[in-house]
Design a protein around this motif. Structure first.
Motif, short mmCIF file in Angstrom:
data_model
loop_
_atom_site.label_atom_id
_atom_site.label_comp_id
_atom_site.label_asym_id
_atom_site.label_seq_id
_atom_site.Cartn_x
_atom_site.Cartn_y
_atom_site.Cartn_z
N ARG A 224 -28.62 -81.59 -36.25
CA ARG A 224 -29.28 -80.70 -37.12
C ARG A 224 -31.05 -82.22 -37.73
O ARG A 224 -32.72 -81.79 -36.98
N GLN A 225 -30.91 -83.36 -37.20
CA GLN A 225 -31.36 -83.94 -37.22
C GLN A 225 -31.33 -85.71 -35.81
O GLN A 225 -29.96 -85.50 -36.12
N PRO A 226 -32.01 -86.64 -35.32
CA PRO A 226 -32.04 -87.66 -34.70
C PRO A 226 -31.33 -89.03 -35.48
O PRO A 226 -31.15 -88.69 -36.41
N LEU A 227 -30.31 -89.39 -34.67
CA LEU A 227 -29.88 -90.60 -35.21
C LEU A 227 -28.44 -90.16 -36.35
O LEU A 227 -27.68 -91.60 -36.55
N LEU A 228 -27.99 -88.73 -36.14
CA LEU A 228 -27.30 -88.68 -37.23
C LEU A 228 -25.34 -89.23 -35.93
O LEU A 228 -25.05 -89.18 -36.77
N VAL A 229 -25.67 -88.67 -35.00
CA VAL A 229 -24.59 -88.80 -34.04
C VAL A 229 -25.14 -89.98 -33.09
O VAL A 229 -25.50 -89.72 -32.20
N PRO A 230 -24.62 -91.47 -33.30
CA PRO A 230 -24.82 -92.44 -32.26
C PRO A 230 -24.46 -92.02 -30.68
O PRO A 230 -25.59 -92.63 -29.96
N LEU A 231 -23.10 -91.43 -30.74
CA LEU A 231 -22.91 -91.42 -29.41
C LEU A 231 -23.51 -90.25 -28.51
O LEU A 231 -23.15 -90.55 -27.35
N ALA A 232 -24.42 -89.75 -29.36
CA ALA A 232 -24.87 -88.46 -28.99
C ALA A 232 -26.35 -89.10 -27.34
O ALA A 232 -27.22 -89.56 -27.92
N ARG A 233 -26.00 -88.77 -26.13
CA ARG A 233 -26.78 -89.78 -25.18
C ARG A 233 -27.92 -88.84 -24.56
O ARG A 233 -26.99 -87.36 -24.15
N ALA A 234 -28.22 -88.39 -24.15
CA ALA A 234 -28.62 -88.30 -22.74
C ALA A 234 -29.47 -89.10 -21.79
O ALA A 234 -30.25 -90.37 -22.64
N SER A 235 -29.99 -88.59 -20.76
CA SER A 235 -31.16 -88.56 -19.92
C SER A 235 -32.38 -88.06 -20.24
O SER A 235 -32.40 -86.81 -20.12
N LEU A 236 -33.76 -88.80 -20.00
CA LEU A 236 -34.44 -88.57 -19.77
C LEU A 236 -35.34 -88.29 -19.02
O LEU A 236 -35.71 -89.69 -17.98
N GLU A 237 -35.42 -87.51 -18.08
CA GLU A 237 -35.64 -87.42 -15.98
C GLU A 237 -37.14 -86.89 -15.95
O GLU A 237 -37.51 -85.82 -15.90
N PHE A 238 -38.00 -87.86 -15.28
CA PHE A 238 -39.53 -87.37 -15.44
C PHE A 238 -39.83 -86.57 -13.89
O PHE A 238 -39.33 -87.56 -12.97
N TYR A 239 -40.65 -86.12 -13.94
CA TYR A 239 -40.73 -85.60 -12.56
C TYR A 239 -42.02 -86.34 -12.06
O TYR A 239 -43.15 -86.86 -11.94
N PRO A 240 -41.79 -87.04 -10.63
CA PRO A 240 -41.98 -88.31 -9.79
C PRO A 240 -43.85 -87.69 -9.24
O PRO A 240 -44.93 -87.85 -9.91
N SER A 241 -43.97 -86.61 -9.63
CA SER A 241 -44.94 -86.12 -9.25
C SER A 241 -46.57 -86.59 -10.12
O SER A 241 -47.70 -86.30 -10.11
N ARG A 242 -45.53 -86.08 -11.68
CA ARG A 242 -46.69 -85.74 -12.85
C ARG A 242 -46.42 -87.13 -13.52
O ARG A 242 -47.65 -88.13 -14.36
N VAL A 243 -45.05 -88.02 -13.25
CA VAL A 243 -45.20 -89.11 -14.16
C VAL A 243 -44.74 -90.22 -13.14
O VAL A 243 -43.16 -91.00 -12.43
N PRO A 244 -45.58 -91.11 -12.28
CA PRO A 244 -45.16 -92.20 -11.62
C PRO A 244 -44.20 -93.59 -12.29
O PRO A 244 -44.61 -94.03 -13.26
N GLU A 245 -43.32 -93.59 -11.35
CA GLU A 245 -42.46 -94.88 -12.04
C GLU A 245 -43.50 -95.79 -13.09
O GLU A 245 -42.66 -96.40 -13.64
N ALA A 246 -44.60 -96.14 -12.59
CA ALA A 246 -45.41 -97.93 -13.03
C ALA A 246 -45.67 -96.69 -14.63
O ALA A 246 -45.62 -97.93 -14.92
#
Length: 374
Positions: A106-128
């Motif tokens: 229900r909130q962040p920081l309640l489950v420390p092992l809850a993991r995710a990857s945030l994948e950004f679209y290179p056409s909108r978010v250059p690596e730099a």
């Protein structure tokens, strides 16, 4: 011979003077070729200044044109700001361990092992554009509650979306409060804000933990967490928010065969999993179930919710679970029951595993089985 020496000295001196004159002439000619004249430098400086002034004038022109357009639209719509919209497209997507809304914290920081990857679209978010985030421990994530059942109505016809001004709060056992006093996903603008721990970066992908985001969540923006201004000393909240144990579970227990069943299935998922071992994944299950993830109606009347498990996030009998989960995309995803309250079997989906469990009247959880999703 004595007379010849002065003549030779004179000739040598004349040759030296002539050589010096030639060298001086040569060097002056060379520097003229490579060094611009003072007039040329002034011309270049004037050209640069003119270009900068032109760019500034063009920018001011665009600003004035945008302001004039807004005023014209305002007059056309009768000075009603309700008609304005600011379309935004996602810049990335969340790949989370939470496959469905049910079980997502229900909130962040309640489950420390809850993991995710945030994948950004290179056409909108250059690596730099992600460089430098490695120096921060946490970041804010702005996202869309994309699994809201009324989201299309909100976008296409906001005035007829049937927006509810009050929602039921789990901590108040179903009592309703104004939606803006909560973190309900069902809002006029279904935008969420959460914080996550930064674990690393690989190209255009950020690895985070402590998340409360369901898999597939669209990302609108991220910002670094700044303790000196994001953490407010002396901030206060209503009493009902302070009841930390309102949704806490007394204990989480696993069946004798649970660990072996999970280990036998692990080889089929270990390459894609966000977790290094079945033991770590079992720890995730324990952390998630350490909080009561059921809805208010499920907790109050579990024997009435006899329905079939559905991986698409709807209950089999169409029951209306109207309470919200404070900062996620929850409605209810989940249960298979019998007619006896203590025999209710609930389901939690994490990554590609279906975890079945029961919960007694003393808030003790018994995790019975785990199976790979088909």
């Amino acid at each position: 011979m004595g007379r010849a020496k002065p003549e030779l000295l004179g000739i040598a001196a004349a040759v030296a003077v002539a050589s010096a004159a030639v060298s001086c002439y040569w060097w002056r000619r060379k520097f003229k070729l490579f060094l611009p004249s003072r007039n040329r430098i002034q011309e270049l400086e004037a050209a640069l200044k003119g270009s900068l002034e032109k760019c500034a004038a063009e920018r001011q022109g665009r600003i004035r044109a945008q302001q004039a357009l807004r005023k014209a639209l305002s007059r056309a719509n009768g000075d009603n700001d309700e008609f304005f919209s600011y379309p935004m497209a996602p810049i990335g997507v969340v790949h989370s361990c939470f496959t469905t809304r049910n079980g997502t914290p229900r909130q962040p920081l309640l489950v420390p092992l809850a993991r995710a990857s945030l994948e950004f679209y290179p056409s909108r978010v250059p690596e730099a554009s992600l460089e430098g985030l490695e120096g921060f421990t946490h970041c804010w994530i702005i996202f869309v509650f994309h699994l809201n059942t009324d989201i299309e109505k909100l976008w296409k016809n906001p005035s007829q979306s049937g927006f509810k001004a009050k929602v039921r709060v789990p901590r108040l056992k179903g009592k309703r409060v104004g939606v803006f006093a909560t973190r309900s996903p069902h809002r006029p603008c279904p935008i969420g804000l959460t914080v996550a721990k930064l674990e690393g970066r690989h190209g255009c992908t950020l690895l985070v933990s402590d998340v409360d985001l369901v898999d597939g969540t669209p990302i609108l923006d991220i910002k670094p967490y700044l303790p000196y201004c994001d953490s407010i000393r002396g901030a206060d909240v209503p009493t009902w928010v302070k009841e930390d144990n309102a949704l806490a579970i007394s204990s989480v227990n696993f069946s004798n065969v649970f660990s072996s069943i999970l280990a036998d299935s692990w080889s089929q998922v270990e390459q894609k999993s966000l977790y290094a071992s079945p033991e770590e994944f079992q720890s995730l299950i324990k952390q998630v179930l350490s909080w009561d993830i059921r809805s208010v109606s499920q907790r109050n009347r579990p024997h009435e919710h006899s329905c079939h498990y559905n991986t698409k996030g709807k209950t089999g009998d169409g029951s209306d679970f109207t309470d919200y989960h404070e900062n996620d995309n929850h409605k209810e995803d989940s249960v298979v029951t019998s007619s006896i309250a203590t025999d209710v079997v609930y389901h939690l989906v994490l990554e590609c595993f279906d975890v079945s469990y029961r919960i007694d009247d003393s808030a003790n959880v018994f995790v019975e089985n785990v199976a790979l999703m088909k």
